[in-house]
Structures are given as structure tokens and as C-alpha cells.
Design a protein around this motif. Sequence first.
Motif, short mmCIF file in Angstrom:
data_model
loop_
_atom_site.label_atom_id
_atom_site.label_comp_id
_atom_site.label_asym_id
_atom_site.label_seq_id
_atom_site.Cartn_x
_atom_site.Cartn_y
_atom_site.Cartn_z
N PHE A 86 0.83 -1.20 0.00
CA PHE A 86 0.00 0.00 0.00
C PHE A 86 0.87 1.25 0.00
CE2 PHE A 86 -2.32 3.24 2.50
CZ PHE A 86 -3.35 3.47 1.61
N MET A 87 1.89 1.29 0.86
CA MET A 87 2.75 2.46 0.94
C MET A 87 3.59 2.61 -0.34
SD MET A 87 1.75 3.79 3.63
CE MET A 87 2.88 5.13 3.87
N THR A 141 2.70 1.70 -3.42
CA THR A 141 1.86 2.22 -4.50
C THR A 141 1.54 3.69 -4.28
OG1 THR A 141 -0.13 1.43 -3.35
CG2 THR A 141 0.81 0.00 -5.06
N ARG A 142 1.39 4.10 -3.02
CA ARG A 142 1.14 5.53 -2.75
C ARG A 142 2.34 6.37 -3.14
NH1 ARG A 142 -2.13 7.38 2.37
NH2 ARG A 142 -1.10 9.24 1.59
N GLU A 202 2.51 6.58 -6.88
CA GLU A 202 1.44 7.45 -7.37
C GLU A 202 1.81 8.92 -7.16
OE1 GLU A 202 -2.30 7.40 -5.13
OE2 GLU A 202 -3.29 7.06 -7.04
N ARG A 203 2.37 9.23 -6.01
CA ARG A 203 2.77 10.61 -5.75
C ARG A 203 3.89 11.05 -6.69
NH1 ARG A 203 2.87 10.85 0.83
NH2 ARG A 203 0.62 10.93 1.10
#
Length: 146
Positions: A75-76, A78-79, A82-83
Motif C-alpha cells: 500500500f505504501m 503504491t502511494r 502514485e505521488r
Amino acid sequence: MIAETVCSAVSVAGLGIAAVTAYRRKFLSAARLAAYSLVPLGLVMTGAVGWAVDTAFSPTAWAGFGVLGAAWLMFMGTRAAERRAAGGRREREAAGEAGRDAVAPGASAPSLGPGARTARPPKQQPKAGGAEDFSDIEAILKKHGI
């Protein structure tokens, strides 16, 4: 059974230390110590200690914690990706908008004619002999009376 006994003993010892602290007229510290001392006793009474002991020695529970950790890392990751992608996109969009808005529509770029160049003064060469120019420093020192 052993975990409950240890937690109860820790609570009793903490309450004893809190009583001694209160005897020394440090009531705020005594109240804080009593609060910390009652936490293990409360955990024993709710059954959380038994659950924690059963969980700590369960291979299935540890595998579950591993799966949860892997999910959190994914999750971290992919975040972060994405950022990074969104940041680059925003910079490209801002540069594109700035480039379009910088010049009025239909205007041409200015041309450099023969008189457009101005003569620049030559750079000062260091004095021969290796002495550096300290005139600006001397002026500052004279200004301050040094």
C-alpha cells in the motif's frame, strides 16, 4: 496462568511505589504511577493477556502479521509511486501552461539586431604578484573605525 500472575505482581509493585511517592507528598507523580500500575491488572481482568499469550505462540497468528505487513508495504509503495507520477505530471502541466501564457498570442519573438549587443566591461585581472584586492574589506573596516 503465569502471565496473569506476573501482571498482577507488577500492578501490586507499582501501587506500592505509588504509595511511597504519595507519602513523600508528590501526589501528581503518585497518581500517574498508580494509573500505570492499574493497566496490567485491567488487561488481566479483561482477558486481553490470555489472548495475547495465545497469539504470541501461534504460528498462524505470526503468518497473519506477516501478511498484514506485506499488505502495508504494498500500500505504501503504491502511494509513493502514485505521488511521484502525479508530481511529475503536475510539473509538466505547469511548465506547459507557463510556456503558453508567457507570450501573447500572435506575437513574434524579439530579434537581436546589430545594435542589440552591449559591450561588457572586461573582468578585472588579479594583480601581478599574487596580492588579492582587499580594498572593499579595507573600506568596511575604515567605516567601522577599525
